[in-house]
Write an enzyme that holds these catalytic residues in place. Structure first.
Site, PDB file in Angstrom:
ATOM      1  N   VAL A 104       2.948   5.244 -14.263  1.00  0.00           N
ATOM      2  CA  VAL A 104       2.627   5.991 -13.242  1.00  0.00           C
ATOM      3  C   VAL A 104       3.357   5.839 -11.964  1.00  0.00           C
ATOM      4  CG1 VAL A 104       0.624   6.885 -11.622  1.00  0.00           C
ATOM      5  CG2 VAL A 104       0.085   6.092 -14.088  1.00  0.00           C
ATOM      6  N   CYS A 105       3.885   7.025 -11.394  1.00  0.00           N
ATOM      7  CA  CYS A 105       4.930   6.800 -10.154  1.00  0.00           C
ATOM      8  C   CYS A 105       6.090   5.984 -10.481  1.00  0.00           C
ATOM      9  CB  CYS A 105       4.014   6.475  -9.055  1.00  0.00           C
ATOM     10  SG  CYS A 105       4.921   6.784  -7.376  1.00  0.00           S
ATOM     11  N   THR A 106       6.177   4.983  -9.783  1.00  0.00           N
ATOM     12  CA  THR A 106       7.317   3.840  -9.685  1.00  0.00           C
ATOM     13  C   THR A 106       6.985   2.784 -10.778  1.00  0.00           C
ATOM     14  OG1 THR A 106       6.244   2.698  -7.778  1.00  0.00           O
ATOM     15  CG2 THR A 106       8.318   4.290  -7.446  1.00  0.00           C
ATOM     16  N   THR A 124       9.805   9.755 -12.566  1.00  0.00           N
ATOM     17  CA  THR A 124       8.932   8.920 -11.816  1.00  0.00           C
ATOM     18  C   THR A 124       8.851   9.842 -10.302  1.00  0.00           C
ATOM     19  OG1 THR A 124       8.960   6.676 -10.446  1.00  0.00           O
ATOM     20  CG2 THR A 124      10.891   7.909 -10.586  1.00  0.00           C
ATOM     21  N   ALA A 157       4.942  11.172 -12.541  1.00  0.00           N
ATOM     22  CA  ALA A 157       5.409  11.269 -11.043  1.00  0.00           C
ATOM     23  C   ALA A 157       4.381  10.501 -10.274  1.00  0.00           C
ATOM     24  CB  ALA A 157       5.595  12.726 -10.780  1.00  0.00           C
TER      25      ALA A 157
END
Length: 322
Positions: A104-106, A124, A157
């Site tokens: 998830v995300c970074t 990301t 993202a």
């Protein structure tokens, strides 16, 4: 039914929503279909971690004590800016043994640092895509979608897209009815398609520096059904078409045509979500002219038709909560 273990990796500086969003989805699915998921959290030493927002989260166990999970979920957050070498080493060893590898995300930064994304398509948070691609050239970074599936690897993202991805995984595991029940309980849509853009046309493009170009950007947003050809927009900015096109791209980072395409798609999506207007009326109001032209645009950008998009995302068609 055998439990599908979901192991969530914790570390100092983790983004709390990256953890709790997906966990709420899997927990909701377990409540609706008992025996489907077993959710565990783990940090390197088993000690509590402090999230980027200051919350303290107490893990269930150490990573060393964790067995290989069905889904290994790696959240993002400020703690990924200087990846912990010990955590990266653990991911490098154990990541290949997970049935499904999710970020998830970074969190994608940690997977990439462990070499787990080499040769794979991934995404990301939009603000970190360029750096991820630069630091890890073996990763095929796609900055646009809210999540990407590439075999057993799934990357998403920014924060809320982790919920979208988790719902997609639940739908894959347990079917649409269970995923829809969880989505309704969380008061979210089931589900934004993975290739939906991370942000709106206005946020995706930079704001032009010169007033005439800024005014054109605003005009496009407010009049998507009008003539938005380069010639018409250039006349509004009092520039030649060639000069206008060159200046628009230089100051916004995108061409006039791509900007118009995004605005029209976004406008059509809102009308499909928020109104009962027919497809033909929506296509005219959004500047497509015909339903077939709008259908082609939706398939190209979102991988779905306008009718299917409305079925998924219009509250009027979602049915009452259960």
């Amino acid at each position: 039914m055998a439990h599908r273990t979901v192991l969530v990796v914790l570390f100092d500086g983790v983004q709390s929503l990256d953890v709790t969003g997906p966990v709420e989805v899997f927990t909701g699915a377990e409540a609706h279909a008992p025996g489907s998921y077993r959710i565990r959290t783990a940090s390197l030493d088993g000690a509590p971690v402090r999230t980027s927002s200051g919350l303290t989260v107490v893990p269930d166990q150490t990573l060393a004590d964790a067995s290989d999970p069905y889904t290994l979920l790696v959240p993002g957050g400020q703690g990924t800016r200087r990846p912990d070498p010990e955590l990266v080493a653990w991911l490098r060893v154990h990541g290949p043994h997970a049935g499904r590898l999710v970020s998830v995300c970074t969190g994608a930064v940690l997977l990439a640092a462990a070499g787990l994304l080499d040769g794979h398509r991934a995404t990301t948070h939009w603000a970190y895509c360029e750096k991820l691609a630069r630091d890890h050239p073996a990763v095929d970074v796609d900055p646009d979608p809210i999540y990407v599936r590439d075999g057993r690897i799934a990357t998403s993202a920014g924060v809320t897209s982790g919920i979208d991805l988790a719902l997609a995984l639940v739908e894959e595991d347990l079917g649409r009815d269970v995923a829809l029940t969880v989505a309704r309980h969380l008061v979210v849509f089931l589900r934004r398609p993975g290739n939906q853009a991370q942000f709106s046309a206005q946020l995706a493009a930079q704001t032009a520096q010169r007033a005439p170009l800024r005014e054109v950007q605003q005009w496009i947003t407010e009049h998507p059904g009008d003539d938005l050809s380069v010639e018409a927009l250039a006349a509004r900015a009092a520039l030649s078409p060639r000069h206008f096109a060159r200046a628009f791209q230089a100051e916004t980072g995108t061409t006039p045509g791509r900007y118009v395409d995004r605005v029209r798609l976004e406008h059509a999506r809102r009308l499909l979500e928020d109104t009962g207007d027919g497809v033909e009326e929506v296509s005219r109001a959004s500047g497509y002219g015909t339903p077939e032209a709008m259908r082609r645009a939706f398939l190209r950008a979102l991988g779905t038709t306008p009718a299917e998009y409305r079925r998924r995302f219009s509250p009027a068609t979602a049915g009452p909560p259960r």
